[in-house]
Write a protein that holds these residues in place. Structure first.
Motif, PDB file in Angstrom:
ATOM      1  N   MET A 182       0.780  -1.292   0.319  1.00 52.67           N
ATOM      2  CA  MET A 182      -0.629  -0.248   0.003  1.00 52.67           C
ATOM      3  C   MET A 182       1.272   1.180  -0.217  1.00 52.67           C
ATOM      4  SD  MET A 182      -2.949   1.314   2.119  1.00 52.67           S
ATOM      5  CE  MET A 182      -3.653  -0.636   2.254  1.00 52.67           C
ATOM      6  N   ASN A 183       0.859   1.972  -0.873  1.00 51.94           N
ATOM      7  CA  ASN A 183       1.757   2.839  -0.888  1.00 51.94           C
ATOM      8  C   ASN A 183       1.107   4.607   0.199  1.00 51.94           C
ATOM      9  OD1 ASN A 183      -1.383   5.017  -1.489  1.00 51.94           O
ATOM     10  ND2 ASN A 183      -0.277   4.321  -4.077  1.00 51.94           N
ATOM     11  N   LYS A 184       1.940   5.069   0.429  1.00 50.67           N
ATOM     12  CA  LYS A 184       1.553   6.214   1.361  1.00 50.67           C
ATOM     13  C   LYS A 184       0.225   6.846   1.157  1.00 50.67           C
ATOM     14  CE  LYS A 184       5.093   6.057   3.783  1.00 50.67           C
ATOM     15  NZ  LYS A 184       4.838   5.596   5.700  1.00 50.67           N
ATOM     16  N   VAL A 185      -0.010   7.419   0.070  1.00 49.95           N
ATOM     17  CA  VAL A 185      -1.521   7.867   0.025  1.00 49.95           C
ATOM     18  C   VAL A 185      -2.028   7.142   0.340  1.00 49.95           C
ATOM     19  CG1 VAL A 185      -3.137   9.200  -1.885  1.00 49.95           C
ATOM     20  CG2 VAL A 185      -0.402   9.160  -2.161  1.00 49.95           C
ATOM     21  N   ASN A 186      -2.438   6.093  -0.300  1.00 49.96           N
ATOM     22  CA  ASN A 186      -3.348   5.046   0.225  1.00 49.96           C
ATOM     23  C   ASN A 186      -3.597   4.769   2.002  1.00 49.96           C
ATOM     24  OD1 ASN A 186      -4.707   5.150  -2.352  1.00 49.96           O
ATOM     25  ND2 ASN A 186      -3.212   3.285  -2.436  1.00 49.96           N
ATOM     26  N   ILE A 187      -2.437   4.271   2.498  1.00 50.06           N
ATOM     27  CA  ILE A 187      -2.106   4.430   3.672  1.00 50.06           C
ATOM     28  C   ILE A 187      -3.124   6.029   3.694  1.00 50.06           C
ATOM     29  CG2 ILE A 187      -0.940   4.695   5.451  1.00 50.06           C
ATOM     30  CD1 ILE A 187       1.134   2.875   3.902  1.00 50.06           C
ATOM     31  N   TRP A 188      -2.715   7.251   4.251  1.00 53.36           N
ATOM     32  CA  TRP A 188      -2.997   8.275   5.026  1.00 53.36           C
ATOM     33  C   TRP A 188      -4.773   8.205   4.903  1.00 53.36           C
ATOM     34  CZ3 TRP A 188      -1.431  10.261   8.690  1.00 53.36           C
ATOM     35  CH2 TRP A 188       0.084  10.462   9.402  1.00 53.36           C
ATOM     36  N   LEU A 189      -5.427   7.969   3.611  1.00 52.55           N
ATOM     37  CA  LEU A 189      -6.597   7.569   2.807  1.00 52.55           C
ATOM     38  C   LEU A 189      -7.252   6.796   4.425  1.00 52.55           C
ATOM     39  CD1 LEU A 189      -6.591   7.616  -0.355  1.00 52.55           C
ATOM     40  CD2 LEU A 189      -7.832   9.857   1.088  1.00 52.55           C
ATOM     41  N   ASN A 190      -6.936   5.244   4.556  1.00 56.43           N
ATOM     42  CA  ASN A 190      -7.101   4.658   5.201  1.00 56.43           C
ATOM     43  C   ASN A 190      -7.378   5.146   6.334  1.00 56.43           C
ATOM     44  OD1 ASN A 190      -7.853   1.992   6.217  1.00 56.43           O
ATOM     45  ND2 ASN A 190      -6.234   1.418   6.231  1.00 56.43           N
ATOM     46  N   ALA A 191      -6.548   5.775   7.548  1.00 58.18           N
ATOM     47  CA  ALA A 191      -6.350   6.280   8.393  1.00 58.18           C
ATOM     48  C   ALA A 191      -7.171   7.485   8.419  1.00 58.18           C
ATOM     49  CB  ALA A 191      -4.925   7.009   8.873  1.00 58.18           C
ATOM     50  N   ALA A 192      -7.600   7.465   7.422  1.00 61.99           N
ATOM     51  CA  ALA A 192      -8.218   9.108   7.186  1.00 61.99           C
ATOM     52  C   ALA A 192     -10.632   8.632   7.391  1.00 61.99           C
ATOM     53  CB  ALA A 192      -8.420  10.103   6.009  1.00 61.99           C
ATOM     54  N   ARG A 193     -10.133   7.809   7.063  1.00 65.93           N
ATOM     55  CA  ARG A 193     -11.488   6.842   7.415  1.00 65.93           C
ATOM     56  C   ARG A 193     -12.984   7.974   6.303  1.00 65.93           C
ATOM     57  NH1 ARG A 193     -12.087   5.755  13.293  1.00 65.93           N
ATOM     58  NH2 ARG A 193     -14.076   4.866  12.727  1.00 65.93           N
ATOM     59  N   LEU A 194     -12.365   7.464   5.125  1.00 64.91           N
ATOM     60  CA  LEU A 194     -13.240   8.616   4.327  1.00 64.91           C
ATOM     61  C   LEU A 194     -14.529   7.667   4.125  1.00 64.91           C
ATOM     62  CD1 LEU A 194     -11.012   9.035   1.157  1.00 64.91           C
ATOM     63  CD2 LEU A 194     -10.906   9.868   3.160  1.00 64.91           C
ATOM     64  N   ARG A 195     -15.120   7.193   4.566  1.00 66.28           N
ATOM     65  CA  ARG A 195     -15.818   6.461   5.081  1.00 66.28           C
ATOM     66  C   ARG A 195     -17.052   6.678   5.604  1.00 66.28           C
ATOM     67  NH1 ARG A 195     -13.059   2.922   6.752  1.00 66.28           N
ATOM     68  NH2 ARG A 195     -13.212   1.857   8.661  1.00 66.28           N
ATOM     69  N   THR A 196     -16.220   7.591   6.956  1.00 65.02           N
ATOM     70  CA  THR A 196     -16.869   8.073   7.878  1.00 65.02           C
ATOM     71  C   THR A 196     -17.070   9.708   7.685  1.00 65.02           C
ATOM     72  OG1 THR A 196     -14.922   9.001   9.264  1.00 65.02           O
ATOM     73  CG2 THR A 196     -15.888   6.971   9.643  1.00 65.02           C
ATOM     74  N   LEU A 197     -16.685  10.308   6.631  1.00 65.42           N
ATOM     75  CA  LEU A 197     -17.389  11.362   6.666  1.00 65.42           C
ATOM     76  C   LEU A 197     -18.599  12.292   5.823  1.00 65.42           C
ATOM     77  CD1 LEU A 197     -14.045  12.240   4.201  1.00 65.42           C
ATOM     78  CD2 LEU A 197     -14.640  12.649   6.976  1.00 65.42           C
ATOM     79  N   PRO A 198     -20.131  10.791   5.383  1.00 65.71           N
ATOM     80  CA  PRO A 198     -21.279  11.385   4.833  1.00 65.71           C
ATOM     81  C   PRO A 198     -21.915  12.235   6.839  1.00 65.71           C
ATOM     82  CG  PRO A 198     -20.519   9.108   3.788  1.00 65.71           C
ATOM     83  CD  PRO A 198     -19.085   9.443   4.220  1.00 65.71           C
ATOM     84  N   LEU A 199     -21.797  10.861   7.593  1.00 65.45           N
ATOM     85  CA  LEU A 199     -22.362  11.412   8.354  1.00 65.45           C
ATOM     86  C   LEU A 199     -21.781  12.085   8.717  1.00 65.45           C
ATOM     87  CD1 LEU A 199     -24.149   9.882  10.353  1.00 65.45           C
ATOM     88  CD2 LEU A 199     -22.439   9.129  12.461  1.00 65.45           C
ATOM     89  N   SER A 200     -20.597  13.114   8.953  1.00 64.39           N
ATOM     90  CA  SER A 200     -20.053  14.159   9.640  1.00 64.39           C
ATOM     91  C   SER A 200     -21.082  15.352   8.925  1.00 64.39           C
ATOM     92  CB  SER A 200     -18.226  13.840   9.453  1.00 64.39           C
ATOM     93  OG  SER A 200     -18.383  14.393   8.338  1.00 64.39           O
ATOM     94  N   ILE A 201     -21.238  15.105   7.807  1.00 71.11           N
ATOM     95  CA  ILE A 201     -21.570  16.548   6.468  1.00 71.11           C
ATOM     96  C   ILE A 201     -22.801  16.353   6.876  1.00 71.11           C
ATOM     97  CG2 ILE A 201     -19.586  15.983   5.167  1.00 71.11           C
ATOM     98  CD1 ILE A 201     -21.077  15.413   3.277  1.00 71.11           C
ATOM     99  N   SER A 202     -23.605  15.793   7.469  1.00 70.91           N
ATOM    100  CA  SER A 202     -24.587  15.092   7.905  1.00 70.91           C
ATOM    101  C   SER A 202     -25.837  17.126   8.329  1.00 70.91           C
ATOM    102  CB  SER A 202     -25.419  14.523   8.295  1.00 70.91           C
ATOM    103  OG  SER A 202     -25.476  13.109   7.463  1.00 70.91           O
ATOM    104  N   GLY A 203     -24.891  16.803   9.804  1.00 72.19           N
ATOM    105  CA  GLY A 203     -25.936  18.197   9.907  1.00 72.19           C
ATOM    106  C   GLY A 203     -25.260  20.073   9.302  1.00 72.19           C
ATOM    107  N   ILE A 204     -24.305  19.400   9.060  1.00 70.00           N
ATOM    108  CA  ILE A 204     -23.984  21.235   7.739  1.00 70.00           C
ATOM    109  C   ILE A 204     -25.025  20.466   6.803  1.00 70.00           C
ATOM    110  CG2 ILE A 204     -22.791  21.656   6.443  1.00 70.00           C
ATOM    111  CD1 ILE A 204     -21.285  21.761   9.371  1.00 70.00           C
ATOM    112  N   LEU A 205     -25.782  19.798   5.823  1.00 75.00           N
ATOM    113  CA  LEU A 205     -26.662  19.746   5.273  1.00 75.00           C
ATOM    114  C   LEU A 205     -28.065  20.186   6.024  1.00 75.00           C
ATOM    115  CD1 LEU A 205     -26.045  16.609   3.192  1.00 75.00           C
ATOM    116  CD2 LEU A 205     -25.689  18.991   2.565  1.00 75.00           C
TER     117      LEU A 205
END
Length: 302
Positions: free
Chosen positions: A1-24
């Motif tokens: 796994m390259n560095k970009v993918n490692i940091w994307l994994n750490a960022a856990r992008l799948r959690t982002l939709p829930l976090s922006i729900s309140g903003i919407l």
């Protein structure tokens, strides 16, 4: 796994939709009151995403250092646990994300309020600092509140009340009593996602001495608590819909009652914590779907 993918994994992008729900949802209510500003929307979304990524980095670090992330963990492997990033690297990532968050908060509040509304600026800078603190202290440090059963309170406050009402205030400079209802809905469902996570990890958390609310109350009581959260979310949304009803489009967000009912049924029939893992994604996406419906219906049809 390259560095970009490692940091994307750490960022856990799948959690982002829930976090922006309140903003919407907060933006939708502001639009309903006649306030629109795409720059505030973009900045608020970037800011909440920044907070969530900081929290994800910190959770990875905190749970990894404490040994909570081990072979007993059911969810996806974390980067520190897997050895993909060292403690030093992850610390640097946390500090960098905090720096980005500070810049985003400054730009957002000064754009929204202007230099003349200095009291609002100070208030939101304090809230921003508190948000960064909460993102870090969930699992990091000896006094991490996530290990003392307080995670649910903070998720309800930050993902629900602060996210929705704070966003509304950025547009309108005021908050209405009615707007508290959808904030409660988003907060209760977001807390439900955390509770599902804690139900799934009940055995491993108990073994690792991570005293989540579920560990304190027990698995079966945790399921009852989950139904209460879902009920509060649905009732708050229903009352809000009745209060602001204008046409048939107003009713569309209530569609989420059906997937939430199916979700509740699956939870009640699930005896083994590990089998709750698929429900996490479903509840998070249902919450995001509700926020999208609210955003588009209130923005374009009211």
């Amino acid at each position: 796994m390259n560095k970009v993918n490692i940091w994307l994994n750490a960022a856990r992008l799948r959690t982002l939709p829930l976090s922006i729900s309140g903003i919407l949802v907060g933006t939708a209510i502001a639009n309903m009151y006649g306030f629109t500003d795409n720059i505030i929307l973009a900045l608020a979304l970037c800011t909440t995403i920044g907070f969530q990524i900081t929290s994800n980095f910190a959770n990875d670090y905190g749970d990894g250092v404490k040994g909570t992330d081990n072979e007993d963990r059911i969810g996806p492997k974390r980067v520190l646990q897997s050895g993909l990033l060292s403690r030093t690297q992850l610390k640097k990532g946390i500090l960098l994300s905090i720096g980005i968050n500070i810049v985003l908060v400054l730009v957002l509040v000064f754009y929204s309020f202007g230099v003349e509304n200095w009291k609002y600026i100070i208030l939101f800078l304090i809230l921003g600092a508190f948000s960064i603190w909460a993102a870090i202290k969930y699992t990091v440090g000896k006094s991490a509140y996530g290990y003392r059963g307080l995670g649910d309170v903070f998720v309800f406050l930050f993902f629900g009340l602060l996210s929705v009402l704070g966003t509304l205030f950025l547009y309108t400079k005021y908050i209405t009593f009615l707007s508290v209802l959808p904030a409660i809905s988003v907060g209760a469902l977001s807390t439900g996602v955390l509770n599902l996570n804690n139900l799934r990890d009940y055995n491993s958390d108990k073994k690792a001495l991570k005293n989540t609310l579920v560990v304190k109350m027990g698995y079966e009581n945790g399921k009852i608590y989950h139904y209460i959260l879902l009920t509060i979310a649905v009732l708050s949304l229903l009352v809000f819909t009745i209060k602001i009803y204008q046409n048939g489009f107003t009713l569309l967000p209530l569609i989420v009652i059906f997937p939430l009912s199916l979700h509740a049924k699956r939870v009640v029939t699930t005896l083994e914590p590990i089998k709750l893992d698929p429900e996490l994604k479903k509840l998070a996406l249902t919450t995001f779907f509700m926020s999208l419906l609210i955003y588009f219906c209130y923005n374009y049809f009211l």
